[in-house]
Motif scaffolding. Structure first.
Motif, PDB file in Angstrom:
ATOM      1  N   SER A 241      -1.497  -8.277   4.412  1.00 37.17           N
ATOM      2  CA  SER A 241      -0.144  -8.622   3.977  1.00 37.17           C
ATOM      3  C   SER A 241       0.162  -8.069   2.589  1.00 37.17           C
ATOM      4  CB  SER A 241       0.028 -10.142   3.974  1.00 37.17           C
ATOM      5  OG  SER A 241       1.306 -10.503   3.509  1.00 37.17           O
ATOM      6  N   SER A 242      -0.834  -8.019   1.736  1.00 34.39           N
ATOM      7  CA  SER A 242      -0.608  -7.604   0.351  1.00 34.39           C
ATOM      8  C   SER A 242      -0.227  -6.134   0.226  1.00 34.39           C
ATOM      9  CB  SER A 242      -1.868  -7.872  -0.480  1.00 34.39           C
ATOM     10  OG  SER A 242      -2.969  -7.133   0.039  1.00 34.39           O
ATOM     11  N   THR A 243      -0.623  -5.314   1.210  1.00 36.73           N
ATOM     12  CA  THR A 243      -0.328  -3.879   1.143  1.00 36.73           C
ATOM     13  C   THR A 243       0.587  -3.398   2.273  1.00 36.73           C
ATOM     14  OG1 THR A 243      -2.343  -3.393   2.415  1.00 36.73           O
ATOM     15  CG2 THR A 243      -2.521  -3.383   0.001  1.00 36.73           C
ATOM     16  N   ARG A 244       1.065  -4.316   3.091  1.00 38.09           N
ATOM     17  CA  ARG A 244       1.904  -3.919   4.230  1.00 38.09           C
ATOM     18  C   ARG A 244       3.233  -3.352   3.724  1.00 38.09           C
ATOM     19  NH1 ARG A 244       2.483  -8.767   7.164  1.00 38.09           N
ATOM     20  NH2 ARG A 244       0.294  -8.373   7.705  1.00 38.09           N
TER      21      ARG A 244
ATOM     22  N   TYR B  60       4.598  -9.006  -3.464  1.00 37.84           N
ATOM     23  CA  TYR B  60       3.708  -7.989  -2.897  1.00 37.84           C
ATOM     24  C   TYR B  60       3.687  -6.757  -3.814  1.00 37.84           C
ATOM     25  CZ  TYR B  60       4.744 -10.926   1.149  1.00 37.84           C
ATOM     26  OH  TYR B  60       4.930 -11.997   2.006  1.00 37.84           O
ATOM     27  N   PRO B  61       3.052  -6.865  -4.964  1.00 37.27           N
ATOM     28  CA  PRO B  61       3.078  -5.758  -5.927  1.00 37.27           C
ATOM     29  C   PRO B  61       2.410  -4.482  -5.430  1.00 37.27           C
ATOM     30  CG  PRO B  61       1.510  -7.466  -6.587  1.00 37.27           C
ATOM     31  CD  PRO B  61       2.301  -8.031  -5.466  1.00 37.27           C
ATOM     32  N   GLN B  62       1.499  -4.589  -4.494  1.00 35.93           N
ATOM     33  CA  GLN B  62       0.782  -3.417  -4.004  1.00 35.93           C
ATOM     34  C   GLN B  62       1.412  -2.807  -2.754  1.00 35.93           C
ATOM     35  OE1 GLN B  62      -3.168  -5.087  -3.511  1.00 35.93           O
ATOM     36  NE2 GLN B  62      -3.802  -4.350  -5.539  1.00 35.93           N
ATOM     37  N   ALA B  63       2.424  -3.453  -2.215  1.00 33.72           N
ATOM     38  CA  ALA B  63       3.060  -2.960  -0.986  1.00 33.72           C
ATOM     39  C   ALA B  63       4.216  -2.027  -1.333  1.00 33.72           C
ATOM     40  CB  ALA B  63       3.571  -4.131  -0.146  1.00 33.72           C
TER      41      ALA B  63
END
Length: 408
Positions: free
Chosen positions: A124-127, A197-200
């Motif tokens: 979920s964090s990178t979706r 989601y800072p990485q998405a």
């Protein structure tokens, strides 16, 4: 004499044959003519952009080079626009609603499709996430939004729809709605998504007024937009030209009055809050979008005149400030966005802006096939472009000569 020698049944059969043969012939001629017209009208859309962006799109988004054959019995942009409204969507979307607060004390309604069972992007964090911005009186329930979500989620992506204030079903907490020039709500939503989601990676897709908001936001924020790419469909490039087009007699009858009435209904629904700062009764007498903007929008957002508001709202005025890759789909027969207002010359000079123009398609129409379905050319384009942007981001940056990390 010859008729008297035939039995009643034989006489009836003969009559039916005489009648059916011309009907069959007529039907065959009409069908042949439709297919002939369909074939003649079908053509590859015109793609205006830099060489790098063009090569990227042709490689990863091949629909831009495919022949678009509009539905043959949809004569012109007006009919394309109207018929799209009546096309049923078989898409079943279940939203997770979230209300977030704005700086002025108001609230925004976000409808999420988390796609938590995504096999391609299980984390979920990178979706990858697609932010969808509806049109003038639209919301997350519009058919074109539902179909867009279907296109994006099948690739494993997450979607979120920003409902404009007053149209998402929520109450208006402050006497402030929205306009095409005010991008503060978009900024609030983008910041909220990136905090979660800072990485998405985040891509923005806007339809009509939603496209105006997206382009104006991207231009104002520049390299700080936090969005990797943008897609607009049937965007209004010049509000003044759009208003004049919609005030033509037929367009006024078919579209303008209906949209103005829907805007007035929203004002009436939130009357108790809005009558503190605006003459609601005067606003409710508006019969066109321009009259509504003169009496409400321009006053609400502090413009000296409706003309000043329209100039500030037009994306064509600040497009050159945009730094992220943007693909813009428009139809030459769009009654809302006349083709002479398309920024063709500007797109030719910018490495990161691509105009994709079809000869036909109307406003949020783009119906193709003899029997059009809910999934149109516009929807398939969205599906291919979001996949291309998310899965080939480095190629996209290089193609558009963007060296900086757009996700920062």
């Amino acid at each position: 004499m010859l008729l008297s020698l035939l039995s009643p049944s034989e006489l009836w059969t003969g009559c039916v044959d005489c009648i059916s043969r011309p009907c069959t012939l007529l039907l065959s001629l009409v069908t042949a003519s439709l297919f002939c017209l369909w074939g003649r009208k079908g053509q590859v859309p015109l793609l205006v952009c830099g060489d790098g962006f063009r090569a990227f799109l042709q490689r990863h988004c091949p629909i831009v080079g495919e022949r678009f054959c509009p539905t043959p019995w949809c004569w012109g942009g007006r009919l394309q626009t109207l018929v799209r409204v009546f096309i049923k969507s078989n898409t079943d979307v279940k939203y997770r609603n979230e209300l977030i607060r704005t700086r002025d004390g108001g609230q925004l309604s976000l409808d999420w499709v988390d796609n938590s069972d995504s096999a391609k992007h299980p984390q979920s964090s990178t979706r990858p996430t697609v932010l969808l911005l509806p049109g003038l009186t639209g919301s997350s329930q519009q058919k074109y939004i539902l179909t867009a979500i279907q296109q994006a989620t099948r690739h494993g992506y997450r979607c979120v729809v920003m409902n404009n204030r007053g149209f998402g079903g929520e109450e208006l907490l402050t006497p402030l709605t929205f306009c095409a020039a005010d991008t503060s709500d978009v900024e609030t939503v983008v910041n909220h998504i990136k905090e979660l989601y800072p990485q998405a990676p985040l891509l923005g897709a806007g339809v009509s007024l939603g496209g105006m908001l997206l382009l104006n936001y991207l231009a104002r924020k520049g390299r700080d937009s936090k969005i990797i790419a943008g897609l607009t469909m049937s965007v209004i490039w010049d509000s003044i030209e759009s208003s004049e087009s919609l005030e033509q007699p037929i367009n006024k009858l078919l579209f303008n009055r209906h949209l103005a009435a829907n805007l007035c209904l929203a004002i009436k629904r939130h009357r108790k809050v809005l009558e503190k700062v605006i003459d609601v009764d005067h606003v409710l007498k508006a019969r066109t979008i321009r009259e509504f903007d003169q009496r409400f929008t321009s006053v609400m957002f502090g413009y000296k005149s409706c003309t000043d508001y329209y100039k500030d709202a037009s994306p064509v005025c600040r497009l050159q400030q945009t730094t992220v890759p943007v693909l813009c789909l428009n139809a030459a027969d769009d009654p809302f966005s006349p083709k002479h207002a398309f920024p063709v010359a500007l797109a030719q000079r910018m490495p990161n802006v691509a105009l994709l123009m079809t000869a036909h398609g109307g406003h949020i129409g783009f119906l193709d096939g003899l029997f059009p379905k809910s999934e149109s050319y516009m929807d398939r384009l969205l599906g291919q472009f979001v996949w291309a942007a998310f899965e080939h981001l480095e190629d996209l940056r290089e193609a558009c000569s963007i060296k900086e990390q757009l996700t920062e």
